[in-house]
Structure formats: C-alpha cells, structure tokens
Motif scaffolding. Structure first.
Motif, PDB file in Angstrom:
ATOM      1  N   ARG A  71      68.288 150.566  -9.048  1.00  6.69           N
ATOM      2  CA  ARG A  71      67.557 150.864  -7.816  1.00  6.69           C
ATOM      3  C   ARG A  71      66.709 152.114  -8.000  1.00  6.69           C
ATOM      4  N   LEU A  72      65.706 152.247  -7.163  1.00  8.68           N
ATOM      5  CA  LEU A  72      64.906 153.467  -7.124  1.00  8.68           C
ATOM      6  C   LEU A  72      65.565 154.430  -6.148  1.00  8.68           C
ATOM      7  N   TYR A  73      65.830 155.655  -6.604  1.00  7.22           N
ATOM      8  CA  TYR A  73      66.443 156.684  -5.758  1.00  7.22           C
ATOM      9  C   TYR A  73      65.444 157.803  -5.488  1.00  7.22           C
ATOM     10  N   THR A  91      56.421 162.173  -9.249  1.00  5.48           N
ATOM     11  CA  THR A  91      56.898 161.961 -10.614  1.00  5.48           C
ATOM     12  C   THR A  91      58.192 161.153 -10.625  1.00  5.48           C
ATOM     13  N   LEU A  92      58.304 160.317 -11.640  1.00  4.89           N
ATOM     14  CA  LEU A  92      59.512 159.541 -11.913  1.00  4.89           C
ATOM     15  C   LEU A  92      60.217 160.177 -13.099  1.00  4.89           C
ATOM     16  N   GLY A  93      61.476 160.540 -12.925  1.00  4.83           N
ATOM     17  CA  GLY A  93      62.244 161.122 -14.018  1.00  4.83           C
ATOM     18  C   GLY A  93      62.917 160.038 -14.841  1.00  4.83           C
ATOM     19  N   ILE A  94      62.747 160.095 -16.153  1.00  8.21           N
ATOM     20  CA  ILE A  94      63.384 159.123 -17.045  1.00  8.21           C
ATOM     21  C   ILE A  94      64.011 159.861 -18.222  1.00  8.21           C
ATOM     22  N   ASP A  95      64.947 159.187 -18.878  1.00  5.79           N
ATOM     23  CA  ASP A  95      65.640 159.765 -20.022  1.00  5.79           C
ATOM     24  C   ASP A  95      65.001 159.255 -21.305  1.00  5.79           C
ATOM     25  N   ALA A  96      64.701 160.161 -22.226  1.00  6.21           N
ATOM     26  CA  ALA A  96      64.015 159.794 -23.463  1.00  6.21           C
ATOM     27  C   ALA A  96      64.796 158.738 -24.235  1.00  6.21           C
ATOM     28  N   GLY A  97      64.122 157.651 -24.574  1.00  3.46           N
ATOM     29  CA  GLY A  97      64.718 156.617 -25.410  1.00  3.46           C
ATOM     30  C   GLY A  97      65.642 155.653 -24.702  1.00  3.46           C
ATOM     31  N   ARG A  98      65.896 155.870 -23.412  1.00  3.90           N
ATOM     32  CA  ARG A  98      66.824 154.998 -22.687  1.00  3.90           C
ATOM     33  C   ARG A  98      66.105 153.732 -22.229  1.00  3.90           C
ATOM     34  N   SER A  99      66.734 152.588 -22.456  1.00  2.12           N
ATOM     35  CA  SER A  99      66.182 151.330 -21.970  1.00  2.12           C
ATOM     36  C   SER A  99      66.792 150.984 -20.621  1.00  2.12           C
ATOM     37  N   VAL A 147      65.271 155.944 -11.479  1.00  4.76           N
ATOM     38  CA  VAL A 147      65.776 154.571 -11.446  1.00  4.76           C
ATOM     39  C   VAL A 147      67.120 154.577 -12.155  1.00  4.76           C
ATOM     40  N   ASP A 148      68.156 154.140 -11.454  1.00  2.00           N
ATOM     41  CA  ASP A 148      69.484 154.159 -12.070  1.00  2.00           C
ATOM     42  C   ASP A 148      70.402 153.183 -11.344  1.00  2.00           C
ATOM     43  N   TYR A 149      71.632 153.102 -11.857  1.00  2.00           N
ATOM     44  CA  TYR A 149      72.624 152.195 -11.296  1.00  2.00           C
ATOM     45  C   TYR A 149      73.404 152.882 -10.181  1.00  2.00           C
ATOM     46  N   PRO A 199      71.940 163.835   0.952  1.00  2.00           N
ATOM     47  CA  PRO A 199      71.967 162.402   0.650  1.00  2.00           C
ATOM     48  C   PRO A 199      70.737 161.928  -0.116  1.00  2.00           C
ATOM     49  N   LEU A 200      70.942 160.883  -0.889  1.00  2.15           N
ATOM     50  CA  LEU A 200      69.836 160.209  -1.548  1.00  2.15           C
ATOM     51  C   LEU A 200      69.631 158.853  -0.885  1.00  2.15           C
ATOM     52  N   ALA A 201      68.386 158.445  -0.796  1.00  2.73           N
ATOM     53  CA  ALA A 201      68.060 157.106  -0.312  1.00  2.73           C
ATOM     54  C   ALA A 201      67.682 156.252  -1.513  1.00  2.73           C
ATOM     55  N   SER A 202      67.760 154.942  -1.348  1.00  2.00           N
ATOM     56  CA  SER A 202      67.408 154.064  -2.460  1.00  2.00           C
ATOM     57  C   SER A 202      66.832 152.758  -1.937  1.00  2.00           C
ATOM     58  N   VAL A 203      66.057 152.111  -2.793  1.00  2.00           N
ATOM     59  CA  VAL A 203      65.527 150.784  -2.481  1.00  2.00           C
ATOM     60  C   VAL A 203      65.666 149.907  -3.717  1.00  2.00           C
TER      61      VAL A 203
END
Length: 250
Positions: free
Chosen positions: A66-68, A103-111, A153-155, A171-175
C-alpha cells in the motif's frame, strides 16, 4: 515476519552450519552472484535475479503493498484525481503531476515486485529519495513521520511492526494501489551452482513440513491486522497448498 520464518527454517536444517550476516539489497545481489555457498531469505523473483540465482519454494507471503503517507489534510498530500472510483491510487505516477515536489522514499536495491518496480523506474529522479542501510521499513517510516519524505510503499504487516516500536503515535494513512497484486511471495535465493542447488533441495523438503506448522503460520500473522486475516488465510492456502495449521500443530 522475515526473521521469524528464517529462524524456523534454519532450525529445521541442522545438517548445515549457517553464518548469518545482515547486508543491504545491492550487496546481497553481488554476494549471491559471487559466492558459491551464499543464500538469502525473502528475495522476490525478478527476471534479472533469475540469471544468477536459484530459488526455493515460497518462504514468506506479504499482503497488500500500500501507499502510506502522514495524516494531514488528504487533499494537500494526494493530488486531485489521483484515486480511481474504488478509492485506489491509479498509479504511482498519479502522485507527481505537474511540477510536484513531493517525494517517494524507497530502499536501494529493494524489489517491490515487477508491477511496482516498473512504475518506480519511470518516476522523475527528483521525486525519489533513495536510502541505503539496514531496517528499511523502520527507517522509511521514521522519515515519513518527520516529513522528510511524503510517501512510502510497503506492507501493512511491516509498517504496523515499525509503528509499534515508534515513539510517536502520529497516525499514517494508506491507500491501495490499483492493479497491484494482492500479495507478494518471498523465496530463499541461493548461488546458481551445484552447492546452491543441493541447499535449495534440502530447504524445499523442510519448507513442506513448516507449511503445516502453527509456529510458521503465526510468524506470518503476528503483526497482521485482524481485518486482513481472511485474505491472508486464502493466500496461505493458495501459495503453500495446505490447510491453515491449528494451534496444536508443530
């Protein structure tokens, strides 16, 4: 979940002496390609990785990427028309319309699986914050709460675990993301060679027994929200091809 299921798997393979090392995803990819006696848990299959690795039967199931985002005025952080009629995010690109500075935060090399990996690859570089280092979800959640990034984006199971260990109650929201698979499967990947194949064969034998054990099932569901259990149970049965283990199953 990943640590719990990996520990159960290692305990079921007493014929091997494993040396555990934590590494970032790009380093894992290099080591798996280089070292004949290397394996790594919870790797997602991609065409690129299949060139250098062999994979076990499924090890982990993670529901619903989901997108948080941090809860503010929803209209200020989710662009107009970013959601479809079912209140799902149309695509990651829909977050960055016009001259967006979000900005979208992502982890280097993570699929995140082929579906979302392809979308991320098309995003403008200035809309991405790529971090490296350990504890990917925990670090990204902290960055999100401190508003250093706008989205991740995470589980749900990973975010819930990170929030439980967070000092803030914000709190975080998600879709949900339209078209994203209902779950992602993680595997053990080993170096493509005779030793790697032997290890994978033994891992697969152990996994068939673990699928039937309640501790393995509990390792998946420990941080899962109760509302997600029905969907998870369906995925567990579909992926592992077994019935849901009972509490007295070991």
């Amino acid at each position: 979940m990943v640590i719990d299921t990996t520990r159960l798997l290692l305990a079921s393979l007493p014929q091997y002496q494993f040396n555990l090392e934590f590494a970032q995803s790009p380093s894992i990819a290099r080591l798996l390609k280089k070292l004949p006696n290397s394996c790594a848990p919870n790797r997602i299959k991609t065409p690129e990785r299949l060139k250098d690795n062999i994979y076990s039967s499924p090890l982990n199931i993670a529901l619903n990427l989901r997108l948080y985002y941090k809860k503010r005025d929803a209209s200020s952080i989710l662009p107009t028309n970013a959601l479809d009629n079912n209140k799902r995010l149309k695509s990651l690109a829909a977050l960055f319309t016009g001259k967006s500075t979000y900005t979208l935060g992502i982890d280097a090399g993570r699929s995140l699986g082929m579906f979302l990996d392809k979308q991320i690859a098309t995003l403008p570089p200035h809309n991405l914050v790529i971090r490296s280092g350990g504890e990917a979800t925990t670090s990204l959640v902290k960055m999100l709460l401190k508003e250093r990034i706008d989205y991740i984006v995470d589980y749900p199971v990973s975010v819930n675990k990170a929030l439980k260990h967070s000092s803030t109650a914000w709190p975080l929201a998600s879709v949900a993301i339209a078209g994203s698979p209902g779950y992602i499967v993680g595997y053990v990947a080993c170096h493509k060679g005779p030793l790697g194949q032997q290890v994978i064969n033994d891992i697969n034998q152990s996994l068939q027994k673990l699928y039937l054990s309640y501790p393995f099932y509990q390792a998946h569901t420990r941080y899962l929200a109760s509302k997600d259990l029905v969907n998870f149970n369906q995925a567990y049965q579909a992926v592992f091809q077994v019935q849901i283990p009972l509490k007295n199953d070991h």
